[in-house]
Design a protein around this motif. Structure first.
Motif, short mmCIF file in Angstrom:
data_model
loop_
_atom_site.label_atom_id
_atom_site.label_comp_id
_atom_site.label_asym_id
_atom_site.label_seq_id
_atom_site.Cartn_x
_atom_site.Cartn_y
_atom_site.Cartn_z
N GLY A 1 0.79 -1.22 0.00
CA GLY A 1 0.00 0.00 0.00
C GLY A 1 0.82 1.27 0.00
O GLY A 1 0.48 2.23 0.68
N ARG A 2 1.90 1.29 -0.80
CA ARG A 2 2.76 2.48 -0.84
C ARG A 2 3.52 2.55 -2.15
O ARG A 2 3.53 1.60 -2.93
N PRO A 3 4.19 3.69 -2.39
CA PRO A 3 5.01 3.79 -3.60
C PRO A 3 6.14 2.76 -3.57
O PRO A 3 6.63 2.40 -2.49
N GLY A 4 6.55 2.31 -4.73
CA GLY A 4 7.68 1.39 -4.86
C GLY A 4 8.98 2.19 -4.86
O GLY A 4 9.49 2.56 -5.92
N ALA A 5 9.51 2.48 -3.69
CA ALA A 5 10.73 3.27 -3.55
C ALA A 5 11.96 2.39 -3.71
O ALA A 5 12.03 1.30 -3.15
N GLY A 6 12.92 2.85 -4.50
CA GLY A 6 14.18 2.13 -4.68
C GLY A 6 14.13 1.00 -5.68
O GLY A 6 15.02 0.14 -5.69
N VAL A 7 13.12 0.97 -6.54
CA VAL A 7 13.02 -0.08 -7.56
C VAL A 7 14.00 0.23 -8.69
O VAL A 7 13.95 1.33 -9.27
N LYS A 8 14.86 -0.72 -9.00
CA LYS A 8 15.77 -0.57 -10.14
C LYS A 8 14.99 -0.81 -11.42
O LYS A 8 14.13 -1.71 -11.48
N LEU A 9 15.30 -0.02 -12.46
CA LEU A 9 14.68 -0.24 -13.76
C LEU A 9 15.70 0.05 -14.86
O LEU A 9 16.68 0.76 -14.65
N ALA A 10 15.44 -0.54 -16.01
CA ALA A 10 16.28 -0.33 -17.18
C ALA A 10 15.38 -0.05 -18.37
O ALA A 10 14.33 -0.68 -18.53
N LEU A 11 15.79 0.90 -19.19
CA LEU A 11 15.04 1.28 -20.40
C LEU A 11 15.86 0.88 -21.62
O LEU A 11 17.04 1.21 -21.71
N TYR A 12 15.22 0.17 -22.54
CA TYR A 12 15.86 -0.28 -23.77
C TYR A 12 15.10 0.24 -24.98
O TYR A 12 13.86 0.30 -24.97
N ALA A 13 15.82 0.58 -26.04
CA ALA A 13 15.24 0.79 -27.36
C ALA A 13 15.29 -0.55 -28.07
O ALA A 13 16.29 -1.28 -27.95
N VAL A 14 14.24 -0.88 -28.79
CA VAL A 14 14.15 -2.18 -29.46
C VAL A 14 13.98 -1.96 -30.96
O VAL A 14 13.08 -1.22 -31.39
N GLN A 15 14.85 -2.58 -31.74
CA GLN A 15 14.74 -2.57 -33.20
C GLN A 15 14.91 -4.00 -33.68
O GLN A 15 16.01 -4.55 -33.62
N GLY A 16 13.79 -4.60 -34.10
CA GLY A 16 13.83 -6.00 -34.51
C GLY A 16 14.21 -6.88 -33.33
O GLY A 16 13.57 -6.84 -32.29
N ASP A 17 15.28 -7.67 -33.49
CA ASP A 17 15.76 -8.54 -32.43
C ASP A 17 16.82 -7.88 -31.55
O ASP A 17 17.34 -8.51 -30.63
N GLU A 18 17.15 -6.65 -31.84
CA GLU A 18 18.21 -5.94 -31.12
C GLU A 18 17.62 -5.05 -30.03
O GLU A 18 16.65 -4.33 -30.26
N ARG A 19 18.26 -5.10 -28.85
CA ARG A 19 17.90 -4.22 -27.74
C ARG A 19 19.12 -3.38 -27.37
O ARG A 19 20.21 -3.92 -27.21
N SER A 20 18.93 -2.09 -27.20
CA SER A 20 20.01 -1.18 -26.81
C SER A 20 19.64 -0.52 -25.49
O SER A 20 18.60 0.14 -25.40
N LEU A 21 20.50 -0.69 -24.49
CA LEU A 21 20.26 -0.07 -23.20
C LEU A 21 20.40 1.44 -23.31
O LEU A 21 21.44 1.93 -23.75
N LEU A 22 19.36 2.16 -22.93
CA LEU A 22 19.38 3.62 -22.97
C LEU A 22 19.66 4.23 -21.61
O LEU A 22 20.32 5.26 -21.51
N LYS A 23 19.13 3.59 -20.56
CA LYS A 23 19.23 4.20 -19.24
C LYS A 23 18.89 3.19 -18.16
O LYS A 23 18.05 2.33 -18.37
N THR A 24 19.55 3.32 -17.01
CA THR A 24 19.13 2.63 -15.81
C THR A 24 18.82 3.69 -14.76
O THR A 24 19.38 4.79 -14.79
N ALA A 25 17.93 3.37 -13.85
CA ALA A 25 17.55 4.32 -12.81
C ALA A 25 16.96 3.56 -11.63
O ALA A 25 16.71 2.35 -11.72
N HIS A 26 16.75 4.27 -10.54
CA HIS A 26 16.05 3.77 -9.36
C HIS A 26 14.94 4.77 -9.03
O HIS A 26 15.13 5.98 -9.17
N THR A 27 13.82 4.25 -8.58
CA THR A 27 12.74 5.13 -8.19
C THR A 27 13.04 5.82 -6.86
O THR A 27 13.76 5.28 -6.02
N ASN A 28 12.50 7.02 -6.69
CA ASN A 28 12.70 7.77 -5.46
C ASN A 28 11.66 7.36 -4.41
O ASN A 28 10.90 6.40 -4.62
#
Length: 117
Positions: free
Chosen positions: A14-41
């Motif tokens: 029952g609260r915000p998900g603080a400190g969750v690690k996440l990664a953002l990828y761009a996807v083109q066909g079968d290729e994934r490129s990591l754009l950014k990693t972050a943690h929630t506040n």
């Protein structure tokens, strides 16, 4: 110009998900490129947009949330292997002038998302 943001809510506690690690990828066909990693506040959000301005381009993306690590860190007894370990949300951006908000509502056993603004 548009932006991409996210927000994690831990409905098991029952609260915000603080400190969750996440990664953002761009996807083109079968290729994934990591754009950014972050943690929630403390509010379950990232301190800045994941992408904005010229960095936000039309295309396919994936957000990967490390939910299993988050819940294990909260002391939740999880099976091995974890039922939900990494939650992958694959989505598309059609118009880079718009805002795309991709929230995650999660428990150790379920999750949901939607397109917000």
């Amino acid at each position: 110009m548009g932006k991409l943001s996210t927000h994690v809510l831990d409905t098991a506690h029952g609260r915000p998900g603080a400190g969750v690690k996440l990664a953002l990828y761009a996807v083109q066909g079968d290729e994934r490129s990591l754009l950014k990693t972050a943690h929630t506040n403390a509010d379950g959000r990232c301190d800045a947009p994941l992408l904005e301005g010229d960095a936000l381009q039309p295309g396919q993306y994936e957000l990967v949330f490390f939910a299993g690590d988050y819940f294990a860190g909260m002391g939740v007894a999880l099976p091995s292997p974890r039922f939900l370990d990494r939650i992958v949300i694959a989505f598309g951006i059609a118009d880079a002038t718009q805002n795309y908000h991709v929230p995650l509502v999660m428990t150790p056993w379920s999750y949901s998302t939607y397109r917000g603004s």
